[in-house]
Design a protein around this motif. Structure first.
Motif, PDB file in Angstrom:
ATOM      1  N   HIS A   6       0.826  -1.201   0.000  1.00 46.52           N
ATOM      2  CA  HIS A   6       0.000   0.000   0.000  1.00 46.52           C
ATOM      3  C   HIS A   6       0.861   1.252   0.000  1.00 46.52           C
ATOM      4  CE1 HIS A   6       0.898  -0.451   4.288  1.00 46.52           C
ATOM      5  NE2 HIS A   6       0.634   0.841   4.418  1.00 46.52           N
ATOM      6  N   ILE A   7       0.213   2.347  -0.285  1.00 46.74           N
ATOM      7  CA  ILE A   7       0.805   3.674  -0.230  1.00 46.74           C
ATOM      8  C   ILE A   7      -0.080   4.470   0.715  1.00 46.74           C
ATOM      9  CG2 ILE A   7       1.350   5.754  -1.547  1.00 46.74           C
ATOM     10  CD1 ILE A   7       1.350   3.790  -4.044  1.00 46.74           C
ATOM     11  N   ALA A   8       0.498   5.212   1.649  1.00 45.21           N
ATOM     12  CA  ALA A   8      -0.294   5.964   2.618  1.00 45.21           C
ATOM     13  C   ALA A   8       0.001   7.462   2.486  1.00 45.21           C
ATOM     14  CB  ALA A   8       0.010   5.492   4.038  1.00 45.21           C
ATOM     15  N   ILE A   9      -1.065   8.246   2.471  1.00 42.01           N
ATOM     16  CA  ILE A   9      -0.944   9.698   2.345  1.00 42.01           C
ATOM     17  C   ILE A   9      -1.728  10.352   3.475  1.00 42.01           C
ATOM     18  CG2 ILE A   9      -1.424  11.714   0.904  1.00 42.01           C
ATOM     19  CD1 ILE A   9      -1.365   9.864  -1.533  1.00 42.01           C
ATOM     20  N   GLY A  10      -1.074  11.200   4.244  1.00 38.56           N
ATOM     21  CA  GLY A  10      -1.756  11.982   5.268  1.00 38.56           C
ATOM     22  C   GLY A  10      -2.431  13.187   4.621  1.00 38.56           C
ATOM     23  N   VAL A  11      -3.648  13.472   5.033  1.00 40.91           N
ATOM     24  CA  VAL A  11      -4.419  14.578   4.454  1.00 40.91           C
ATOM     25  C   VAL A  11      -4.936  15.494   5.550  1.00 40.91           C
ATOM     26  CG1 VAL A  11      -5.069  13.190   2.441  1.00 40.91           C
ATOM     27  CG2 VAL A  11      -6.607  13.281   4.415  1.00 40.91           C
ATOM     28  N   ARG A  12      -5.256  16.732   5.179  1.00 44.41           N
ATOM     29  CA  ARG A  12      -5.788  17.703   6.137  1.00 44.41           C
ATOM     30  C   ARG A  12      -7.300  17.571   6.311  1.00 44.41           C
ATOM     31  NH1 ARG A  12      -1.694  20.365   3.579  1.00 44.41           N
ATOM     32  NH2 ARG A  12      -0.147  21.308   4.936  1.00 44.41           N
ATOM     33  N   ASP A  13      -8.008  17.237   5.239  1.00 44.59           N
ATOM     34  CA  ASP A  13      -9.473  17.152   5.255  1.00 44.59           C
ATOM     35  C   ASP A  13      -9.873  15.873   4.542  1.00 44.59           C
ATOM     36  OD1 ASP A  13     -12.213  17.359   4.628  1.00 44.59           O
ATOM     37  OD2 ASP A  13     -12.106  19.542   4.447  1.00 44.59           O
ATOM     38  N   LEU A  14     -10.180  14.846   5.310  1.00 47.03           N
ATOM     39  CA  LEU A  14     -10.437  13.531   4.737  1.00 47.03           C
ATOM     40  C   LEU A  14     -11.631  13.530   3.790  1.00 47.03           C
ATOM     41  CD1 LEU A  14      -9.100  10.627   5.160  1.00 47.03           C
ATOM     42  CD2 LEU A  14     -11.313  10.113   6.115  1.00 47.03           C
ATOM     43  N   GLU A  15     -12.683  14.229   4.135  1.00 49.28           N
ATOM     44  CA  GLU A  15     -13.859  14.259   3.264  1.00 49.28           C
ATOM     45  C   GLU A  15     -13.534  14.890   1.912  1.00 49.28           C
ATOM     46  OE1 GLU A  15     -16.629  12.605   3.681  1.00 49.28           O
ATOM     47  OE2 GLU A  15     -15.944  11.934   5.651  1.00 49.28           O
ATOM     48  N   ARG A  16     -12.767  15.981   1.924  1.00 45.35           N
ATOM     49  CA  ARG A  16     -12.367  16.637   0.680  1.00 45.35           C
ATOM     50  C   ARG A  16     -11.497  15.693  -0.151  1.00 45.35           C
ATOM     51  NH1 ARG A  16      -8.201  21.574   0.992  1.00 45.35           N
ATOM     52  NH2 ARG A  16      -6.957  19.821   1.702  1.00 45.35           N
ATOM     53  N   SER A  17     -10.575  14.991   0.499  1.00 47.45           N
ATOM     54  CA  SER A  17      -9.707  14.058  -0.208  1.00 47.45           C
ATOM     55  C   SER A  17     -10.480  12.855  -0.729  1.00 47.45           C
ATOM     56  CB  SER A  17      -8.560  13.609   0.697  1.00 47.45           C
ATOM     57  OG  SER A  17      -7.702  14.702   0.951  1.00 47.45           O
ATOM     58  N   LEU A  18     -11.486  12.410   0.009  1.00 47.35           N
ATOM     59  CA  LEU A  18     -12.328  11.300  -0.474  1.00 47.35           C
ATOM     60  C   LEU A  18     -13.028  11.674  -1.769  1.00 47.35           C
ATOM     61  CD1 LEU A  18     -14.183   9.489   2.440  1.00 47.35           C
ATOM     62  CD2 LEU A  18     -12.903   8.474   0.558  1.00 47.35           C
ATOM     63  N   VAL A  19     -13.522  12.895  -1.846  1.00 50.22           N
ATOM     64  CA  VAL A  19     -14.175  13.344  -3.085  1.00 50.22           C
ATOM     65  C   VAL A  19     -13.175  13.247  -4.236  1.00 50.22           C
ATOM     66  CG1 VAL A  19     -15.106  15.374  -4.276  1.00 50.22           C
ATOM     67  CG2 VAL A  19     -15.911  14.794  -1.983  1.00 50.22           C
ATOM     68  N   PHE A  20     -11.945  13.671  -4.013  1.00 49.44           N
ATOM     69  CA  PHE A  20     -10.919  13.632  -5.059  1.00 49.44           C
ATOM     70  C   PHE A  20     -10.583  12.189  -5.456  1.00 49.44           C
ATOM     71  CE2 PHE A  20      -6.437  13.445  -6.367  1.00 49.44           C
ATOM     72  CZ  PHE A  20      -6.444  14.329  -7.432  1.00 49.44           C
ATOM     73  N   TYR A  21     -10.193  11.371  -4.502  1.00 51.11           N
ATOM     74  CA  TYR A  21      -9.724  10.025  -4.821  1.00 51.11           C
ATOM     75  C   TYR A  21     -10.854   9.081  -5.231  1.00 51.11           C
ATOM     76  CZ  TYR A  21      -5.023  11.189  -3.296  1.00 51.11           C
ATOM     77  OH  TYR A  21      -3.782  11.754  -3.202  1.00 51.11           O
ATOM     78  N   ARG A  22     -11.979   9.155  -4.572  1.00 50.59           N
ATOM     79  CA  ARG A  22     -13.093   8.260  -4.875  1.00 50.59           C
ATOM     80  C   ARG A  22     -13.894   8.751  -6.066  1.00 50.59           C
ATOM     81  NH1 ARG A  22     -16.850   8.797  -0.334  1.00 50.59           N
ATOM     82  NH2 ARG A  22     -17.318  10.656  -1.543  1.00 50.59           N
ATOM     83  N   ASP A  23     -14.360  10.005  -6.004  1.00 50.60           N
ATOM     84  CA  ASP A  23     -15.295  10.499  -7.009  1.00 50.60           C
ATOM     85  C   ASP A  23     -14.612  10.971  -8.289  1.00 50.60           C
ATOM     86  OD1 ASP A  23     -17.088   9.952  -4.987  1.00 50.60           O
ATOM     87  OD2 ASP A  23     -17.346  12.045  -4.410  1.00 50.60           O
ATOM     88  N   VAL A  24     -13.488  11.676  -8.174  1.00 48.50           N
ATOM     89  CA  VAL A  24     -12.818  12.195  -9.367  1.00 48.50           C
ATOM     90  C   VAL A  24     -11.941  11.124 -10.015  1.00 48.50           C
ATOM     91  CG1 VAL A  24     -11.270  13.955 -10.296  1.00 48.50           C
ATOM     92  CG2 VAL A  24     -12.887  14.562  -8.496  1.00 48.50           C
ATOM     93  N   LEU A  25     -11.086  10.470  -9.219  1.00 49.85           N
ATOM     94  CA  LEU A  25     -10.196   9.455  -9.778  1.00 49.85           C
ATOM     95  C   LEU A  25     -10.880   8.105  -9.951  1.00 49.85           C
ATOM     96  CD1 LEU A  25      -6.796  10.192  -7.989  1.00 49.85           C
ATOM     97  CD2 LEU A  25      -7.643  11.035 -10.196  1.00 49.85           C
ATOM     98  N   GLY A  26     -11.997   7.890  -9.298  1.00 45.00           N
ATOM     99  CA  GLY A  26     -12.747   6.652  -9.477  1.00 45.00           C
ATOM    100  C   GLY A  26     -12.268   5.477  -8.657  1.00 45.00           C
ATOM    101  N   MET A  27     -11.551   5.736  -7.569  1.00 41.31           N
ATOM    102  CA  MET A  27     -11.105   4.637  -6.706  1.00 41.31           C
ATOM    103  C   MET A  27     -12.275   4.114  -5.877  1.00 41.31           C
ATOM    104  SD  MET A  27      -7.401   5.870  -5.322  1.00 41.31           S
ATOM    105  CE  MET A  27      -5.975   5.848  -6.377  1.00 41.31           C
ATOM    106  N   THR A  28     -12.168   2.868  -5.460  1.00 41.05           N
ATOM    107  CA  THR A  28     -13.203   2.208  -4.680  1.00 41.05           C
ATOM    108  C   THR A  28     -12.774   2.113  -3.219  1.00 41.05           C
ATOM    109  OG1 THR A  28     -13.826   0.885  -6.593  1.00 41.05           O
ATOM    110  CG2 THR A  28     -14.544   0.073  -4.438  1.00 41.05           C
ATOM    111  N   VAL A  29     -13.636   2.543  -2.305  1.00 43.62           N
ATOM    112  CA  VAL A  29     -13.345   2.428  -0.872  1.00 43.62           C
ATOM    113  C   VAL A  29     -13.466   0.964  -0.468  1.00 43.62           C
ATOM    114  CG1 VAL A  29     -14.095   3.054   1.462  1.00 43.62           C
ATOM    115  CG2 VAL A  29     -14.115   4.780  -0.360  1.00 43.62           C
TER     116      VAL A  29
END
Length: 157
Positions: A6-29
């Protein structure tokens, strides 16, 4: 050694980052959990000393045969946010993460529609990827909401 687990990235706002990684990039939680601070005998206080929410995501096409062959991305937000900036390509440490994709122009369009302008998109050859100089490649760089640089690579026919 095999692929990364895995690769781990620390973020400041998890909800904002979820929108980016899940919704924009299309990753699956694949997991969303809150982790308590680890006990010293497991990791030690120097690794993680605070409670954090962690979401694990997987890109489509990354469903290897066994669990050990499936690389995933973990994004997490700690209760105690660090006050640091993301790294640039010339910095020491992990300064960007690369992903294979099938269609950079389509991904660039999705990113722009969501307000994330790519840093660059360039055509290149496979030598830098350990492939033949005859293999045409395309690479795109973009920053996530916290400034972490992501690279997307595509083999071009």
């Amino acid at each position: 050694m095999k692929l990364a687990s895995h690769i781990a990235i620390g973020v400041r706002d998890l909800e904002r980052s979820l929108v980016f990684y899940r919704d924009v990039l299309g990753m699956t939680v694949i997991r969303d959990a809150v982790n308590a601070p680890p006990r010293d005998e497991l990791y030690g206080a120097h690794v993680c000393s605070t409670r954090r929410r962690e979401v694990m995501l997987r890109m489509d096409g990354n469903e290897g045969e066994g669990f050990g062959d499936r690389v995933f991305l973990a994004i997490s937000q700690s209760d105690e946010l660090a006050d640091n900036s993301s790294l640039n390509l010339e910095h020491i440490g992990i300064h960007h993460i690369g992903f294979w994709v099938d269609d950079i122009p389509a991904l660039a369009e999705r990113l722009r529609a969501a307000g994330h302008e790519p840093i660059s998109i360039k055509d290149t050859i496979g030598v830098g990827y350990g492939e033949s100089a005859d293999q045409k490649m395309r690479a795109m760089f973009v920053r996530d909401p916290d400034g972490t640089i992501l690279q997307f690579d595509q083999r071009v026919d």
